[in-house]
Every structure is written in C-alpha cells, then in structure tokens.
Write a protein that holds these residues in place. Structure first.
Motif, short mmCIF file in Angstrom:
data_model
loop_
_atom_site.label_atom_id
_atom_site.label_comp_id
_atom_site.label_asym_id
_atom_site.label_seq_id
_atom_site.Cartn_x
_atom_site.Cartn_y
_atom_site.Cartn_z
N LYS A 1 -11.73 -56.71 0.22
CA LYS A 1 -11.46 -55.43 0.79
C LYS A 1 -10.35 -54.89 1.74
CE LYS A 1 -14.77 -52.83 3.35
NZ LYS A 1 -15.95 -52.80 4.31
N ILE B 1 -8.03 -53.43 -0.57
CA ILE B 1 -8.11 -52.16 -1.42
C ILE B 1 -8.05 -51.02 -0.65
CG2 ILE B 1 -10.00 -50.96 -2.63
CD1 ILE B 1 -11.48 -53.80 -2.99
N LEU B 2 -7.02 -50.10 -1.08
CA LEU B 2 -6.68 -48.79 -0.49
C LEU B 2 -8.01 -47.61 -0.48
CD1 LEU B 2 -4.59 -46.95 0.90
CD2 LEU B 2 -3.95 -46.38 -1.20
N THR B 3 -8.25 -47.70 -1.91
CA THR B 3 -9.60 -46.83 -1.95
C THR B 3 -10.03 -47.18 -3.42
OG1 THR B 3 -10.23 -44.35 -1.95
CG2 THR B 3 -8.04 -44.99 -3.20
N GLY C 1 -11.26 -43.88 1.85
CA GLY C 1 -10.95 -45.24 1.63
C GLY C 1 -12.00 -46.03 1.87
N MET C 2 -11.62 -47.37 1.91
CA MET C 2 -12.69 -48.44 2.09
C MET C 2 -13.29 -48.23 3.56
SD MET C 2 -12.78 -49.84 -0.77
CE MET C 2 -13.68 -51.22 -0.48
N VAL D 1 -16.39 -45.26 4.27
CA VAL D 1 -17.75 -45.31 3.40
C VAL D 1 -18.61 -44.82 4.28
CG1 VAL D 1 -19.59 -46.65 2.24
CG2 VAL D 1 -17.01 -47.09 1.87
N ASN E 1 -22.26 -42.46 0.22
CA ASN E 1 -21.51 -43.33 -0.93
C ASN E 1 -22.69 -44.45 -1.31
OD1 ASN E 1 -19.39 -42.35 1.28
ND2 ASN E 1 -18.67 -42.34 -0.85
#
Lengths: 388, 281
Positions: free
Chosen positions: A235, A238-240, B229-230, B233, B237
């Motif tokens: 995670k 991960i950018l997006t 992005g991460m 969230v 989502n």
C-alpha cells in the motif's frame, strides 16, 4: 443447397435493384430457412440503407468494456441495419454480472465478460450459448478460440471470443531497476510510484501469486489472509487506483508513475505513441494472470436477432484491425492478424503483443470469479487492506 | 381540506416513490442474507450491521474518517464562503448579478471534468509544480499535493463552496441591515457588530450551508476515487466494492448507517434552528 444459394443471389439482386425492400428480403430468407444472422451477413455486403430496421428490432443494449468497440462499427451497424446501439460501460466483471442478473434480457442484450466468468453466467442461466458456425465472422477466428473448452456447451460456445492479454507489471527504466519478481514492487524506493487498475479480485489474485498461492482465483482463507497482508505491505507504494486501464498511459507520460503493476500487454507501445518513455514489461517468475474475454448474448434478450447480427458485424476483421491499432493487444481474429502482419507499421507489434501466438492465451492463469463465498472473502480482504 | 390534500398529493407521491420506498427496500436488503441476489429471500439477520461495527473496525474507522474529512471540508467552505457571500451582498445589485453568475459558473462544466481538472493543477507536472519549478522555488515536484486527503479536501471545497456561498448570501440578503447600523451607533466595534448582530441573523444560512455541503460529501465517490489516492479512501469506496461483490445486503447496511447518521444530524439541526426562516420572509 445450390438452389438455395441461387435464390439467395436473386434476392440480393432484388434488394440491389430496388425491387425488394429489406423487410421482404428478410422474410424471404426466413422462408428459405436462412438464419437471420446469415441473412444480415449477406445484407451487410450490400451496405447502406436503413430499411431493415423492421426486421432487426432495436435499439440494441450492450453492456461492454470500452475497448470492445469503436465508433466506426457502431455507425456502420446503424447504417446497415437501422438499429441503434446503446452502450453501457462497466469496469468489473462482478458489476456486469450483477446488472445482468438484476435486469436480464429486458434491458441488456449483449454483455462482455472474462474467461471463467462465462461459465458462471451460464450456470446462473443468464446467457444463451452461441452456435459460432452461424456467424460469418467466426470463420475468421483462430481455430483455438473456436474450441475453448470451458466455454463449450455441447457444440455451442458461451462467448464469442474477442481479445486476450497477460496482465503484467510495466516499469519506467529511467527510475526503476530491471526486475523479474513481484517482490520488487515492495521496495520502499518506489513509495507512491505504483499505479494499479482497481480490480479488487484480480489484485487479490496477484497478491496471491506474490505469497505463493497455487490457484490465485481459488485461494483458501489462509491464502487470502496472506494475500491481504501482502497488499497492506504494498500500500505505501501505491499512488492510486485507476478505474480504467486506458488511464495508465498518462501516468507514464507525465512521469507520475514509475511502475504500473497490472497492465495488459501493449502498454509500452501505447505510452510511446503518446510521447512517453519506452517502458518495459515484466513477466514475473511467480506467474501472472491474464484475460481472455468476449461477448455473450443474454438469455431472453429483447433484441436477440440484432444482438446476433451485431456480434457478426463487430467481429469482422476490418473492425478488429482498427481495434488493434488503437488498443495494441492481442485479439481472437486470425484474419485481422494476417492483415496487420502485412502492414509494416504493425507487423512487429503483432508479434510483440503475442497476437501471433494464440496458444499463450490458454496457458495464462485466466481471470474468473472465486467459487462459492470466495468473491465475498476476496472483497472483504481487499477492503480491509485498503482501509487500514 | 380536501383541496389541500389534493395539492399535497404530487409532493407526497414524489416523497413516497423516490424516498420512502427506496429506504424501505434498502432497509429490507440490509436485514437479509444475500444468498439470492435481490437479498429479499432467506433468513432475517442483523449480521450485516454487526459486520459494519466489527470487521476489524475498518468500516467504523473509515466512516469516522469520512465524517471528519466532511467536517473539515465544510468548515473550510464556510470560512471561505462566508466572507465571499458577505462581499457579494454588500455590492450593488448589478455587481451582485455578475458575482453570483461567477459563483454558479462552475456548474456549467461537467462535475467529472472539474474533478479531473484538479489532477492537472495539483499533479507532478501540474500547474502548481510547474510554476514552483519555473520560479526555481523547487527542483523536484511536490508529490504531496495530489492523491491524498489534502487534495481530496481541496477538491471538496472547490466543488461545494458555491452551495455554501449561495445559502449564506440568501441569508445575508434577508438580514435587517439597520440593526447593524444601530449596533454601530450604540458603540459596537465591527467585530462585535458582526458577532452579535450579523452572525445570529445569518445562522440559518450557515446551517443550510452545512446541510448542502456536509451531507453530499458523506456520499462522495468520484472525488476520493480520482484524487484521494490510497490515504483518501472513504466509506463509499468500500461500499461500492461490496456492491461489486454482489453483497447488496452488506452494502445496504453500510448505506443505512450513513443515512441514519444524516437523519440524526438533520433532526439535530432542525431542533437548533428554524431552517424555514432562510427561505420564508
């Protein structure tokens, strides 16, 4: 047979000469026992006109991926048959499956799907297997795609095969050291530099490969847990997530992403075409998943005849060629592949994307729904990972 | 009386068909196991609700995070929107028309495009980073500008500030300005006049802003997906992922928890302030 052929010829001449309307043409074909698909196929050669609208009822409603059609074939289909096509897009197999199950043939005539989702659709009574021999354009397929065992129901095929590709990582060599294992993705130096397509089930399957699951789409609860831990570990890098894979190109072109972790082959060429760097594909030693997709006709489709005619229409080599030139990934149509091989601009690409090696398609770990409660467990694990 | 009832019929029909019936269906879904897709067969259960509040605490955690982000974005909208609305209300009628047109101008463009535009502004090669690089302030792009909670809030503020401005402006327009002058005549400082005279009179507008901004942000899906992005969230989502997994029952339970929270909030606001005052003279 010869008599029937002669009569058909005279009917065609009749339409050409304006002595017959297309409605009369279709009626005559029906009396002769010529299927609507075959008749449409004949009519297609005539081109133009919209008089067949009465014979082929529309509008045709297709639930489809955005790389499964292009404007020219939509326009030509409307011009040839008078049938308008309403396209609805989806990103996840499960999404399309749910929609099809909810509204069925009343609102959806044709639906796209991935390899092992086909049998799931069929087991749920959602689609009618197709007699591929009825379709003129099916003769243009590689033989291997006419005989896909898991799509076979008797002599019929659940899907009309369309395209396939391995789903693999790509990296920008300006920033990333060459690698051959998924483990490289976890390197802290790639923090916020990885972009992925948001396909929860496939991402979990990919994480399953990382953690050694033998069957990434049929993982045990313990394997799912390990895959979830791997995603949590990944995670920070991960950018997006993007919704559609066609968004990958911009991330490489503008330098935001250094690695795309789950792209289908051909991305390197699409990025180059868009003026980006020459990114490199990786075939990880742990294995990789892939897709082999196609179209299905929904059971009790309100516009079944138009659906059949559409499939025959869109799968013609001339349209498949256009699609390859845009999407740069392998398809199931052999005639189109041969046409592309003759074109110096695309001959190398045909080989680079594996289009000339159709047997590879069936050696990949194919996308499919996890059995039983699996889908729920995969999504729960995915949510638990991204929500942390 | 019968005439009044007939008059209310269209409104009641819309309420029942578009609000009450969907809510009842959603409630039924949330209380059934999802062996069948429609979720209306099988056993009754509260398992979905238990899962919302357990499941390693992730749904609750993300729900709280969503509420906090919505609160911050709403507060930012009020902080920026109030002075702007005040400025509009203080200008001449002609200028008010121009400025209000500017406020609503973003609505002429697609919502999706407006969110996308921010990726071009905040991205590594975006307007801000290119400007900073051009001015030799930075030699590397500031990557924290996009794909995180910060960018999410910035985009929320941009998207929802017109609602806040319009609601507060409507309230300011109805304000009795002679009371402000009276307060000043009686020796109140500008700050005192604002806090004791202007703000109380415009509170309905502020509360309306909260309703128009805070509640839609709770249900936002596109913005967190495109720019969150991460780390960005939000609860929707997770909800959408469950719907994709055909978990309609669980999805409905999450949606119902959000809806209940909104309902409680609205009731609370209704008790605090007479919202009708904003629109009824």
């Amino acid at each position: 047979m010869t008599d029937r052929h002669a009569v058909l010829q005279s009917l065609v001449e009749g339409v050409r000469g304006g002595r017959l309307t297309r409605r009369e043409f279709f009626s005559a074909c029906a009396r002769l026992g010529i299927g609507l698909v075959a008749a449409s196929s004949v009519l297609r050669t005539l081109g133009g006109g919209t008089a067949s609208a009465a014979a082929l009822q529309g509008p045709l409603n297709i639930l489809v991926w955005d790389d499964h059609f292009d404007e020219p074939e939509l326009k030509d289909f409307l011009a040839t048959t008078g049938v308008k096509i309403n396209t609805s897009l989806f990103d996840e197999n499960a999404d399309a499956y749910a929609k099809t199950k909810l509204v069925g043939g009343r609102q959806i005539d044709v639906v796209s799907g991935d390899a092992l989702w086909g049998p799931r659709y069929h087991q749920s009574g959602l689609v009618d297997p197709l007699d591929l021999s009825q379709f003129e354009s099916a003769k243009e397929l590689f033989p291997v795609f006419r005989e896909i065992s898991f799509w076979k129901v008797g002599n019929r095929s659940i899907m009309f095969p369309w395209s396939w590709a391995p789903i693999i990582p790509y990296y920008d060599p300006r920033y990333v050291t060459p690698f051959n294992s998924y483990e490289a993705l976890f390197d802290p130096k790639y923090r916020r530099r990885i972009v992925m397509e948001k396909t929860p089930v496939d991402i979990m399957a990919q994480m399953g490969l990382v953690t050694g699951a033998k069957k990434p789409y049929e993982m045990t609860p313990a394997e799912i847990k390990a895959a979830k831990e791997a995603l949590i570990r990944l995670k920070p890098n991960i950018l997006t997530f993007v919704e559609q894979s066609n968004q990958f190109v911009q991330y490489f072109v503008n330098g935001t992403a250094w690695i795309i972790a789950n792209a289908h082959t051909g991305l390197d060429y699409r990025v180059k075409q868009a003026g980006g760097p020459l990114v490199k594909p990786v075939y990880p030693r742990e294995g990789y998943v892939g897709f082999l997709d196609g179209e299905m006709v929904v059971k009790n489709a309100a516009h079944r005849n138009a659906a059949m005619a559409w499939l025959d229409h869109k799968n013609q080599a001339k349209y498949v060629v256009l699609n390859f030139q845009k999407q740069l990934r392998a398809l199931a149509n052999e005639k189109a592949m041969k046409m592309l091989q003759q074109d110096p601009k695309y001959a190398d690409l045909v080989h680079a994307t594996g289009y000339d090696q159709p047997d590879v398609a069936l050696r990949m770990i194919l996308k499919g729904p996890p059995p039983g409660e699996g889908l729920k467990m995969y999504i729960d694990a995915f949510n638990e990972a991204i929500a942390r | 009386m019968p005439r009044l009832l007939w008059g209310l019929l269209p409104l009641a029909t819309i309420d029942v068909v578009l609000f009450l019936v969907p809510m009842v269906i959603m409630a039924l879904f949330s209380l059934r196991f999802s062996e069948e897709l429609l979720g209306l067969t099988g056993r009754w259960t509260v398992a979905h609700y238990i899962k919302v509040f357990t499941s390693e605490g992730i749904y609750l955690h993300i729900l709280v995070k969503t509420i906090v982000i919505a609160l911050i974005a709403t507060a930012a909208c009020l902080l920026v929107g109030y002075p702007f609305a005040y400025f509009i209300a203080s200008t001449s009628r002609r200028w008010q028309g121009v400025l209000l047109t500017l406020v609503i101008m973003p609505f002429w463009t697609s919502y999706l495009l407006r969110v996308y535009a921010w990726t071009a502004i905040l991205g590594d090669r975006g307007l801000i980073n290119e400007a900073l690089h051009f001015l030799r302030i930075t030699d590397q792009p500031l990557s924290f500008l996009l794909f995180n909670v910060f960018s999410e809030i910035v985009v929320f503020v941009y998207l929802y500030i017109p609602y806040a401005v319009l609601a507060i402006y409507a309230s300011l327009e109805k304000m009795d300005r002679s009371l402000v002058l009276a307060a000043m005549d009686l020796g109140a400082t500008p700050v005192q006049a604002f806090l004791r005279v202007v703000l109380p009179q415009t509170l309905p507008g502020v509360y309306a802003s909260i309703v128009f901004v805070f509640i839609p942000i709770l249900g936002e899906y596109v913005t967190p997906t495109l720019v969150g992005g991460m780390s960005g969230v939000l609860i929707t989502n997770l909800l959408v992922n469950q719907i994709h997994a055909l978990e309609f029952g669980f999805g409905a339970a999450i949606a119902f928890v959000i809806a209940t929270f909104v309902l409680v909030l609205l009731l609370g606001l209704r008790r605090s302030v007479d919202l009708e005052r904003l629109y009824v003279g």
